[in-house]
Design a protein around this motif. Structure first.
Motif, PDB file in Angstrom:
ATOM      1  N   HIS A 199      -5.957  -7.456   6.703  1.00  0.00           N
ATOM      2  CA  HIS A 199      -5.420  -8.137   5.579  1.00  0.00           C
ATOM      3  C   HIS A 199      -6.396  -9.195   4.941  1.00  0.00           C
ATOM      4  CE1 HIS A 199      -1.791  -6.307   6.962  1.00  0.00           C
ATOM      5  NE2 HIS A 199      -1.268  -6.404   5.932  1.00  0.00           N
ATOM      6  N   ALA A 200      -6.397  -9.343   3.776  1.00  0.00           N
ATOM      7  CA  ALA A 200      -6.950 -10.546   3.066  1.00  0.00           C
ATOM      8  C   ALA A 200      -5.796 -11.419   2.637  1.00  0.00           C
ATOM      9  CB  ALA A 200      -7.797 -10.098   1.700  1.00  0.00           C
ATOM     10  N   VAL A 201      -6.242 -12.722   2.371  1.00  0.00           N
ATOM     11  CA  VAL A 201      -4.961 -13.713   2.238  1.00  0.00           C
ATOM     12  C   VAL A 201      -5.177 -14.009   0.620  1.00  0.00           C
ATOM     13  CG1 VAL A 201      -4.148 -15.845   2.502  1.00  0.00           C
ATOM     14  CG2 VAL A 201      -5.302 -14.599   4.318  1.00  0.00           C
TER      15      VAL A 201
ATOM     16  N   LEU B 126      -5.702  -3.795  -7.488  1.00  0.00           N
ATOM     17  CA  LEU B 126      -6.599  -2.391  -7.443  1.00  0.00           C
ATOM     18  C   LEU B 126      -6.524  -2.132  -5.674  1.00  0.00           C
ATOM     19  CD1 LEU B 126      -9.736  -2.624  -9.361  1.00  0.00           C
ATOM     20  CD2 LEU B 126      -7.791  -1.126  -9.362  1.00  0.00           C
ATOM     21  N   LEU B 127      -6.268  -3.263  -5.055  1.00  0.00           N
ATOM     22  CA  LEU B 127      -6.274  -3.048  -3.391  1.00  0.00           C
ATOM     23  C   LEU B 127      -4.779  -2.452  -3.060  1.00  0.00           C
ATOM     24  CD1 LEU B 127      -8.053  -6.024  -1.943  1.00  0.00           C
ATOM     25  CD2 LEU B 127      -8.684  -3.724  -1.798  1.00  0.00           C
ATOM     26  N   GLY B 128      -3.973  -2.867  -4.009  1.00  0.00           N
ATOM     27  CA  GLY B 128      -2.578  -2.310  -3.666  1.00  0.00           C
ATOM     28  C   GLY B 128      -2.078  -1.003  -4.351  1.00  0.00           C
ATOM     29  N   THR B 129      -3.117  -0.349  -5.207  1.00  0.00           N
ATOM     30  CA  THR B 129      -2.714   1.050  -5.763  1.00  0.00           C
ATOM     31  C   THR B 129      -3.823   1.762  -5.456  1.00  0.00           C
ATOM     32  OG1 THR B 129      -4.121   0.125  -7.929  1.00  0.00           O
ATOM     33  CG2 THR B 129      -1.654  -0.218  -7.939  1.00  0.00           C
ATOM     34  N   SER B 130      -5.113   1.386  -5.505  1.00  0.00           N
ATOM     35  CA  SER B 130      -6.118   2.373  -5.232  1.00  0.00           C
ATOM     36  C   SER B 130      -7.128   2.252  -4.143  1.00  0.00           C
ATOM     37  CB  SER B 130      -7.141   2.243  -6.342  1.00  0.00           C
ATOM     38  OG  SER B 130      -6.569   2.621  -7.778  1.00  0.00           O
ATOM     39  N   GLY B 131      -7.133   1.099  -3.450  1.00  0.00           N
ATOM     40  CA  GLY B 131      -7.598   0.833  -2.122  1.00  0.00           C
ATOM     41  C   GLY B 131      -8.898   0.254  -2.150  1.00  0.00           C
ATOM     42  N   PRO B 132      -9.794  -0.127  -1.522  1.00  0.00           N
ATOM     43  CA  PRO B 132     -10.991  -0.756  -1.460  1.00  0.00           C
ATOM     44  C   PRO B 132     -12.296  -0.241  -2.119  1.00  0.00           C
ATOM     45  CG  PRO B 132     -10.080  -0.983   0.887  1.00  0.00           C
ATOM     46  CD  PRO B 132      -9.251   0.126   0.251  1.00  0.00           C
ATOM     47  N   ALA B 133     -12.065   1.175  -2.414  1.00  0.00           N
ATOM     48  CA  ALA B 133     -13.221   1.914  -2.806  1.00  0.00           C
ATOM     49  C   ALA B 133     -13.172   1.650  -4.392  1.00  0.00           C
ATOM     50  CB  ALA B 133     -13.047   3.224  -2.607  1.00  0.00           C
TER      51      ALA B 133
END
Length: 386
Positions: free
Chosen positions: A187-189, A286-293
């Motif tokens: 996780h990131a903070v 975006l990290l919550g919906t689409s991910g790191p890519a």
């Protein structure tokens, strides 16, 4: 740097140096800031994560007020001080970080006894990965237990910030300590630097077929020099002229009006902070919906803003970013306070070796020092090891 990898090895080295076993061993990680640079002291948003490289301290409480400090690297030898007479002039090299934490605890009325302390770290120095805050966080985590201070994580963050600001002399915010003390594996903070509220945001690179490469340019930097302070002063001036408490309160839509109120230099500093805050919020979404890519373009935009508006990059960082992007990275940016340090490159697993080879070759052709390139993953925050 000579790193002692195992906890038992560190305890053995402690006993050899100080003549008795430590009371315990504690560790705290360095950090990578995924996005959100120079927004923390403007009461904005940041998105760092704790990394799998740590500072560790073995500590034993003494019956007197003597402080003895030793590290596993460098030629400094043992440093001695006294808890009753700590001043900035007594602190040399790395010792200013643990001594600063002790001093800051004393300012809050916490009685700190004499200590023997042995430091071990594999967080690269001067690379923008917060090696100094890792030391401070390991020490505050240990002393919070050993003194019975019972400070919450938010309070420990403020103690280490006071140590940085008033003892070390670096006008830093709260991002680095927050990541080191509050991080979690995978996780990131997501941190609001106005009120210290934080939540964990999933950042799993492996499951997305990605690695996060750190490219340490070997260009050293220091937050205690004038470059960092002058950027902060510009931000404070911008907030004052715009009539806001902090640049956190300026929206992207306000920038057109701000351009007519500020001189060009101050406006560009302000524009970076305002747009960087927006990029942090977009990255979290975006990290919550689409991910790191999906976040690559935001990393690229962040670097351009730091290079052109905040002017904290350098030729080595720019080259690392440009070559990484040209050889398969989906996004890259400098990370940390700037003026040197490291870049990060979010890279498909299949392109990792190509990026590594191309960056090393480009640095060689430019006459730069060979960079140190390695991967990091989001790791746990500060803890007791033994």
């Amino acid at each position: 740097m000579t790193v002692t990898r195992s906890t038992s090895d560190l305890a053995a080295r402690f006993q050899a140096a100080f003549g008795d076993a430590p009371d315990g061993v504690w560790q705290a990680p360095g950090r990578v800031n995924l996005i959100g640079e120079h927004t923390d002291y403007n009461e904005g948003f940041v998105l760092p994560f704790a990394i799998d490289r740590t500072a560790r301290v073995a500590i034993r409480v003494r019956a007197d007020s003597t402080l003895r400090l030793l590290s596993t690297y460098g030629d400094q030898g043992m440093t001695s001080a006294d808890t009753s007479s700590l001043t900035t002039s007594t602190a040399k090299g790395w010792t200013k970080y643990p001594l600063g934490v002790i001093w800051a605890l004393q300012q809050r009325g916490v009685a700190v006894p004499g200590l023997d302390l042995l430091l071990d770290s594999d967080v690269p120095l001067g690379a923008g990965l917060s090696s100094s805050h890792a030391i401070e966080c390991a020490v505050i985590y240990a002393l919070n237990e050993l003194t019975g201070a019972q400070l919450e994580a938010e309070e420990m963050v403020l103690v280490t910030q006071q140590a940085e600001n008033d003892f070390v002399g670096a006008p830093t915010g709260i991002m680095d300590q927050s990541a080191s003390l509050r991080g979690a594996t995978g996780h990131a903070v997501f941190l609001d630097c106005r009120d210290q509220s934080a939540r964990l945001v999933p950042f799993e690179t492996a499951s997305a077929g990605l690695v996060l490469l750190v490219i340490d340019t070997k260009v050293s930097h220091s937050h205690a020099d004038g470059g960092y302070a002058s950027r902060r002063a510009s931000c404070e001036l911008g907030a004052e002229v715009l009539g806001v408490r902090a640049l956190r309160d300026v929206e992207v839509a306000d920038l057109e009006e701000a351009s007519g109120l500020l001189d060009d230099l101050t406006f560009r500093r302000v524009r970076h902070v305002v747009t960087e805050n927006e990029r942090v919020l977009e990255t979290v979404d975006l990290l919550g919906t689409s991910g790191p890519a999906a976040i690559g373009p935001l990393l690229d935009a962040s670097h351009r803003s730091m290079r052109d508006d905040f002017e904290i990059s350098c030729p080595e960082l720019d080259l690392a970013v440009e070559v990484s992007r040209a050889n398969g990275a989906i996004g890259a940016r400098m990370t940390g306070g700037g003026f040197g340090g490291a870049a990060i490159a979010l890279t498909p697993v299949g392109a990792e070796q190509q990026v590594r080879i191309a960056v090393e070759q480009a640095f060689s052709e430019a006459g730069f020092r060979k960079p140190d390139i390695f991967t990091v993953t989001p790791a746990a925050g500060a803890m007791r090891l033994s």
